[in-house]
Design a protein around this motif. Structure first.
Motif, PDB file in Angstrom:
ATOM      1  N   VAL A 180      -0.897  25.296  19.443  1.00 57.36           N
ATOM      2  CA  VAL A 180      -0.921  24.464  18.251  1.00 57.36           C
ATOM      3  C   VAL A 180      -0.135  23.285  18.522  1.00 57.36           C
ATOM      4  O   VAL A 180      -0.306  22.284  17.855  1.00 57.36           O
ATOM      5  N   MET A 181       1.004  23.755  18.943  1.00 59.78           N
ATOM      6  CA  MET A 181       2.313  22.825  18.865  1.00 59.78           C
ATOM      7  C   MET A 181       2.087  21.705  19.992  1.00 59.78           C
ATOM      8  O   MET A 181       2.358  20.473  19.730  1.00 59.78           O
ATOM      9  N   ALA A 182       1.133  21.883  20.990  1.00 60.03           N
ATOM     10  CA  ALA A 182       0.705  20.857  21.886  1.00 60.03           C
ATOM     11  C   ALA A 182      -0.261  19.865  21.153  1.00 60.03           C
ATOM     12  O   ALA A 182      -0.091  18.803  21.377  1.00 60.03           O
ATOM     13  N   LYS A 183      -0.969  20.382  20.266  1.00 60.45           N
ATOM     14  CA  LYS A 183      -2.044  19.435  19.498  1.00 60.45           C
ATOM     15  C   LYS A 183      -1.275  18.900  18.403  1.00 60.45           C
ATOM     16  O   LYS A 183      -1.684  17.928  17.727  1.00 60.45           O
ATOM     17  N   HIS A 184      -0.024  19.300  17.747  1.00 64.57           N
ATOM     18  CA  HIS A 184       0.531  18.872  16.481  1.00 64.57           C
ATOM     19  C   HIS A 184       2.115  18.787  16.971  1.00 64.57           C
ATOM     20  O   HIS A 184       2.757  19.569  16.410  1.00 64.57           O
ATOM     21  N   PRO A 185       2.321  17.696  17.725  1.00 59.48           N
ATOM     22  CA  PRO A 185       3.712  17.777  18.126  1.00 59.48           C
ATOM     23  C   PRO A 185       4.614  17.124  17.018  1.00 59.48           C
ATOM     24  O   PRO A 185       6.000  17.086  17.034  1.00 59.48           O
ATOM     25  N   ASP A 186       4.270  16.962  15.866  1.00 60.51           N
ATOM     26  CA  ASP A 186       4.946  16.454  14.829  1.00 60.51           C
ATOM     27  C   ASP A 186       5.199  17.523  13.594  1.00 60.51           C
ATOM     28  O   ASP A 186       5.357  17.033  12.363  1.00 60.51           O
ATOM     29  N   HIS A 219       4.471  15.657  26.407  1.00 59.84           N
ATOM     30  CA  HIS A 219       3.100  15.933  25.803  1.00 59.84           C
ATOM     31  C   HIS A 219       1.820  16.082  26.722  1.00 59.84           C
ATOM     32  O   HIS A 219       1.234  16.802  26.522  1.00 59.84           O
ATOM     33  N   SER A 220       2.031  15.479  27.811  1.00 63.09           N
ATOM     34  CA  SER A 220       1.108  15.689  28.822  1.00 63.09           C
ATOM     35  C   SER A 220       1.138  17.066  29.347  1.00 63.09           C
ATOM     36  O   SER A 220       0.083  17.722  29.934  1.00 63.09           O
ATOM     37  N   ARG A 257       0.953  -1.096   0.040  1.00 63.30           N
ATOM     38  CA  ARG A 257       0.020   0.071   0.105  1.00 63.30           C
ATOM     39  C   ARG A 257       0.931   1.269   0.011  1.00 63.30           C
ATOM     40  O   ARG A 257       1.863   1.366   0.700  1.00 63.30           O
ATOM     41  N   LYS A 258       0.490   2.287  -0.671  1.00 63.69           N
ATOM     42  CA  LYS A 258       1.028   3.404  -0.842  1.00 63.69           C
ATOM     43  C   LYS A 258       0.234   4.425   0.130  1.00 63.69           C
ATOM     44  O   LYS A 258      -0.764   4.680  -0.408  1.00 63.69           O
ATOM     45  N   THR A 259       1.150   5.005   1.029  1.00 65.92           N
ATOM     46  CA  THR A 259       0.220   6.041   1.931  1.00 65.92           C
ATOM     47  C   THR A 259       0.799   7.411   1.521  1.00 65.92           C
ATOM     48  O   THR A 259       1.949   7.686   1.330  1.00 65.92           O
ATOM     49  N   THR A 260      -0.006   8.475   1.784  1.00 63.02           N
ATOM     50  CA  THR A 260       0.338   9.628   1.813  1.00 63.02           C
ATOM     51  C   THR A 260       0.889  10.286   2.980  1.00 63.02           C
ATOM     52  O   THR A 260       0.067  10.196   3.885  1.00 63.02           O
ATOM     53  N   GLN A 261       2.232  10.452   2.930  1.00 63.28           N
ATOM     54  CA  GLN A 261       2.690  11.308   4.105  1.00 63.28           C
ATOM     55  C   GLN A 261       2.455  12.725   4.239  1.00 63.28           C
ATOM     56  O   GLN A 261       2.586  13.351   3.048  1.00 63.28           O
ATOM     57  N   VAL A 262       2.344  13.173   5.420  1.00 64.08           N
ATOM     58  CA  VAL A 262       1.913  14.570   5.929  1.00 64.08           C
ATOM     59  C   VAL A 262       3.100  15.418   6.544  1.00 64.08           C
ATOM     60  O   VAL A 262       3.720  14.814   7.509  1.00 64.08           O
ATOM     61  N   CYS A 263       3.493  16.468   5.791  1.00 64.99           N
ATOM     62  CA  CYS A 263       4.390  17.407   6.458  1.00 64.99           C
ATOM     63  C   CYS A 263       3.668  18.553   7.093  1.00 64.99           C
ATOM     64  O   CYS A 263       2.652  19.125   6.220  1.00 64.99           O
ATOM     65  N   LYS A 264       3.786  18.946   8.245  1.00 62.99           N
ATOM     66  CA  LYS A 264       3.019  20.000   8.747  1.00 62.99           C
ATOM     67  C   LYS A 264       4.018  21.332   8.725  1.00 62.99           C
ATOM     68  O   LYS A 264       5.167  21.245   9.430  1.00 62.99           O
ATOM     69  N   GLN A 306      14.141  19.560  19.010  1.00 67.33           N
ATOM     70  CA  GLN A 306      15.461  19.804  18.323  1.00 67.33           C
ATOM     71  C   GLN A 306      15.252  19.600  17.092  1.00 67.33           C
ATOM     72  O   GLN A 306      16.222  19.890  16.070  1.00 67.33           O
ATOM     73  N   MET A 307      14.110  18.893  16.789  1.00 70.15           N
ATOM     74  CA  MET A 307      14.145  18.378  15.152  1.00 70.15           C
ATOM     75  C   MET A 307      13.302  19.399  14.373  1.00 70.15           C
ATOM     76  O   MET A 307      13.994  19.714  13.197  1.00 70.15           O
ATOM     77  N   VAL A 308      12.379  19.977  15.136  1.00 68.88           N
ATOM     78  CA  VAL A 308      11.582  21.093  14.158  1.00 68.88           C
ATOM     79  C   VAL A 308      12.635  22.248  13.640  1.00 68.88           C
ATOM     80  O   VAL A 308      13.313  22.584  14.199  1.00 68.88           O
ATOM     81  N   ARG A 309      12.399  22.431  12.374  1.00 67.17           N
ATOM     82  CA  ARG A 309      13.168  23.497  11.725  1.00 67.17           C
ATOM     83  C   ARG A 309      12.428  24.883  11.918  1.00 67.17           C
ATOM     84  O   ARG A 309      11.334  25.052  11.740  1.00 67.17           O
TER      85      ARG A 309
END
Length: 729
Positions: free
Chosen positions: A54-60, A300-301, A5-12, A90-93
């Protein structure tokens, strides 16, 4: 054959920008962004605080486009520090965008703050912006891939991935236990996760999750479950040494999130068979792999707390309440009710005693309210001076049941304070089922405002209130259209001198006949206009109509002023005097040809802001009349400070003065007071000759009412004047 299966990945991508127009343009430029097989999702925030939610709701989130200057000059930089140091992401640009390039030298900014790029907004063309965003998204994915590669053994990766999908500590720890049982094939024995608060005794540690023979221990304190002495020894050794303890038959894995929630976690595994060296190594690898997970889940909590909790009081906030309402079952909604409580004069108390006192008061009040209800309730800080209670019981509360709620006495730092609240109660079962949680809160807030407007301290919402609210909403929509379509018109009511009947002017009265030919009473639509924010448009429209009437009468040889009613909320606006004068100038009417009437009650409410505006109009030639004098909370102090030229006696005193000696004396007092202050006095509501003569005998200057002339269309004014002159010649 295995299916693929090919799934669509999402970048936020998160845009944090307080200039909504620039943000809209920025996102429009990125709509055509092509990142291969990846779907790019754009999120928005307009402040640093909103961005944290917003970042609390979207940690990715992969990339943050961050405005440097928002609420404060360094809001953006403080958010960077929070993301990197507090949240530990440290990951988020992070790309800083600025409209003030000289705020800080670029080299210093890049070295002092862990940011990935820094651009002046004016330098970002469409192509340049897309290139920068694509480059940073690719970099984020490379870093993400490298991080995933470090997870080690495939079996550990699979287990860690299953565990990492859990975003709350309860499900996360239970997932760890399940994975340990699966990886090490624990058919006997058991696993337990124990949460230990710093400075707690071991007996006070909480069994957070359990499996196998320890499953009955879940959600109990360690001192109450009679653990084996060897288990307690291994637990204490792990806590004291802050490390794993790999022994047989008990092995302890130590994890810490002290920096976030001040807790240590120990997972204890009991084996029936001795562990091999390979098992020991595998267990240690597993422990190291999930160690970061504990920190991330605790983080996250903590971010959820920031999104759903007021940081100053620790109480739940409106976001939490919306989420809670969304999660209610049909059975819970049947009995659930919302109680909204407004703290009277909180701003005044904070001026006298400080903002911290206000926060302390709300916390003490919340504690008091919890004790007022038999069953558990949820308390939310809806606004700075407003609490909302979610009550789960079947009792129908009335005003007498809530005296201790509406007027509590609170002991704050040894001082007893009596607090006055205005409250409303709304049963969720009385609301339509299709209403969203946000609409429910809007209805509750609207009903509270209506209750305050009625000058009562408590209101119970019911089906009739809902119908009335819907009718008001429909009427408001019709009124907005009526103003635009000019369905609203004016009538004029004459004002005459009581001594000789000479015409002194006309009062402009607003009328509305809807598209179906039905007359809507002014006492229905004018208050609605005031409460819905349409009063400025209505007042301006009526004033324009009055200006046209003045010019028509002048052409007919009638040169008397017209008076228009203006809401207190309008005259308190700083630009009202200039806007009013500009309207008259555009209409070709002089300021001496028009008068302004403001009700006494509204004038007192806004006197501090309105006095300067009215004085400015008076100096320009506009006469100011205080309408309905005596009907509200009369205050003599403002009369001497206001350049008003006329007092209008409220009609209720005129109607009652021939039956009540006290009302007769009040009318005489108002007339004497007006003359003492060099004001003309006019009486409203004169309907009988006896009233006319009594007012004349008391020295009243002028009057209006049905005896003199009913409100009439402009086209009937000239015929009325002709008849009036004949009868008074």
């Amino acid at each position: 054959m295995e299916a693929t299966r090919k799934t669509t990945q999402v970048c936020k991508v998160l845009s944090v920008e307080d200039d909504v127009d620039y943000q809209a343009a920025l996102l429009l430029s990125l709509q055509t962004l092509n990142y291969g097989d990846f779907k790019v999702e754009f999120l928005c925030a307009n402040s640093a605080q909103e961005a944290a939610s917003v970042m609390a709701k979207h940690p990715d989130i992969s990339l943050v486009l961050l405005d440097v200057v928002m609420e404060d000059e360094d809001s953006g930089l403080r958010l960077v520090r929070s993301i990197r140091n507090t949240v530990g992401n440290q990951m988020v640009r992070i790309i800083l965008l600025t409209g003030q390039p000289g705020l800080m030298p670029q080299d210093e900014l890049m070295s002092s703050y862990d940011i990935d790029d820094y651009w002046n907004k004016s330098e970002l063309s469409h192509e340049h912006l897309q290139t920068i965003v694509l480059g940073n998204l690719r970099t984020w994915h490379h870093l993400y891939a490298m991080q995933q590669a470090r997870l080690g053994l495939q079996m550990m990766i699979e287990s860690s991935q299953r565990i990492s999908s859990k975003l709350d500590l309860k499900s996360y720890t239970q997932s760890i236990l399940d994975e340990l049982a699966r990886v090490f094939k624990l058919e006997k024995g058991g696993i337990v996760c124990i949460a230990h608060q710093q400075d707690e005794l071991p007996d006070q540690a909480l069994v957070f999750a359990a499996a196998g023979q320890f499953r009955p221990w879940s959600n109990q304190y360690l001192g109450r479950v009679s653990p084996e002495a060897e288990l307690v020894r291994v637990f204490e050794q792990s806590i004291q040494a802050k490390c794993h303890v790999l022994e047989t038959p008990f092995t302890a894995l130590y994890f810490s999130s002290v920096e976030i929630d001040k807790r240590d976690y120990v997972v204890i595994v009991k084996y029936e068979e001795p562990l091999s060296e390979f098992d020991m190594d595998l267990l240690q690898i597993f422990g190291e792999n999930i160690n970061a997970g504990f920190t991330n889940v605790a983080l996250h909590s903590r971010l959820s707390e920031l999104a759903y909790q007021d940081s100053t009081t620790g109480l739940h906030n409106k976001n939490w309440l919306l989420k809670q309402l969304d999660s209610l079952s049909k059975a819970e909604r049947k009995d659930a009710k919302l109680v909204m409580l407004f703290v009277e004069e909180l701003s005044y108390s904070e001026v006298l005693l400080g903002v911290q006192f206000g926060r302390s008061l709300m916390m003490h009040l919340a504690a008091h309210l919890k004790a007022c209800f038999v069953k558990a309730i949820d308390i939310v800080l809806y606004e700075r001076d407003t609490l909302m209670l979610l009550v789960y019981d079947s009792q129908d509360y009335q005003r007498q049941d809530l005296e201790h709620v509406l007027h509590p006495q609170l002991d704050i730092e040894g001082v007893l304070h009596t607090i006055d609240l205005t409250g409303t109660i709304v049963k969720l079962s009385d609301l339509p089922t299709h209403q969203s949680s946000a609409q429910i809160l809007g209805i509750t807030k609207s009903f509270l405002e209506q209750t305050k407007h009625r000058n009562v301290d408590f209101g119970v919402f019911n089906a009739q209130e809902m119908n009335d609210m819907q009718e008001r909403y429909e009427l408001m929509k019709k009124m907005r259209s009526a103003i635009e379509e000019e369905e609203i018109f004016i009538h004029l009511q004459p004002k005459v001198a009581l001594t000789d009947g000479a015409l002194k002017g006309f009062e402009v009265l607003v009328r509305w006949q809807d598209s179906e030919g039905k007359m809507i009473p002014p006492d229905r639509f004018v208050p609605l206009a005031e409460s819905s924010g349409l009063i400025d448009k209505l007042d301006e429209y009526v004033t324009r109509q009055a200006c046209q009437a003045i010019k028509y009468l002048r052409q007919s040889g009638v040169d008397v002023p017209l008076s228009v009613n203006v809401a207190g909320s309008e005259v308190s606006r700083i630009d009202f005097a200039n806007r009013f004068a500009e309207l008259l100038q555009k209409s070709g009417v002089s300021m001496q040809d028009i008068e302004i009437e403001v009700t006494e009650t509204q004038l007192i409410e806004v006197f501090r802001n309105a006095a300067g505006c009215l004085d400015k109009l008076s100096q320009g030639g506009v006469r100011v009349s205080i309408d309905d004098f005596g009907a509200g909370y009369s205050s003599l102090s403002y009369l001497s400070q206001l350049m008003a030229s006329e007092l209008k006696i409220d009609r209720q005193f005129v109607w009652r003065m021939d039956r009540s000696k006290q009302d007769h004396q009040i009318v005489q007092m108002i007339i004497d007071l007006g003359h003492l202050l060099n004001m003309k006095v006019i009486a409203e509501g004169i309907e009988t000759q006896a009233q006319y003569q009594a007012l004349l005998d008391m020295g009243c200057d002028a009057g209006q009412g049905y005896l003199i002339g009913r409100p009439m269309p402009l086209t009937d004014v000239l015929s009325w004047l002709e008849h009036h002159h004949r009868t008074h010649s």
